[in-house]
Design a protein around this motif. Structure first.
Motif: not given
Length: 222
Positions: A161-166
């Motif tokens: 999954r996306l590692f880091c997102r706002p």
């Protein structure tokens, strides 16, 4: 899109999905209470949601538990909440859970509310993370800082999954941290017993140890 929108748009099913956004797997009986409908009606709703892969069920002993099926489904629900929060205001009677939910809550598997956005602010201010419009990254100094705190960044990066997102917080209208990193950070805060889940709610309670730890580590005082 029409099928998914119709499934999510039903009030009872929306309440079921909202309850599961707390991150806990719940039984059909517990979800019936959240939805305000009978257990038999809840079973029908869960069947439709499971058929569209919005929820997944697992049997444990005599009980069958349900959860949000994937992080992508949780992200879709977060986005709907964000759009709904920006819509023209509608009258809603105040609830005794409003303040705790706004202060700190789980948003699927990461921390949201005032605590969530303040964590994001502090990490960004210290240049431990960089948050863009669509994604974010942990800086080298952030890797060192968070590793000392015990956040397993390697395991988070390995997830599909996306590692880091706002993730724009629907109560604060500012971003908190989502993605695998947001989940890893929340998991560490739980492990340290700095935060605890409030019973029958998505709200979180900051423990006395958490108030000390958050202040000493992040200069957060809530």
């Amino acid at each position: 899109m029409v099928e998914i929108a119709a499934l999510v748009g039903d009030p009872a099913r929306a309440n079921i999905l909202s309850a599961l956004m707390g991150g806990h797997a719940l039984t059909a009986r517990e979800l019936a209470g959240a939805a305000g409908v009978s257990p038999q009606t809840t079973s029908g709703h869960l069947g439709k949601l499971a058929g569209a892969n919005l929820v997944a069920g697992v049997r444990q002993g005599r009980h069958r538990y349900f959860r949000i099926s994937t992080p992508q489904v949780a992200e879709m629900l977060e986005a709907i909440m964000e759009v709904a929060a920006a819509a023209p205001p509608r009258y809603r009677p105040p609830s005794k859970t409003d303040d705790p939910i706004r202060a700190a809550r789980t948003c699927y598997d990461h921390v949201a509310g005032l605590l969530g956005v303040t964590l994001a602010d502090r990490l960004a201010e210290r240049e431990l993370i960089i948050l863009g419009a669509e994604a974010g990254e942990v800086t080298p100094s952030g890797v060192e800082f968070l590793s000392k705190l015990g956040v397993d960044l390697s395991a988070a990066r390995a997830k599909r999954r996306l590692f880091c997102r706002p993730c724009v917080d629907w109560t604060e209208r500012r971003p908190h941290i989502g993605g695998a990193f947001g989940a890893a950070l929340a998991g560490r805060l739980f492990d340290l017993k700095w935060i605890e889940r409030m019973r029958d709610s998505r709200a979180l309670m900051i423990t006395p140890a958490g108030r000390r730890g958050l202040f000493e580590t992040f200069a957060i005082s809530l």
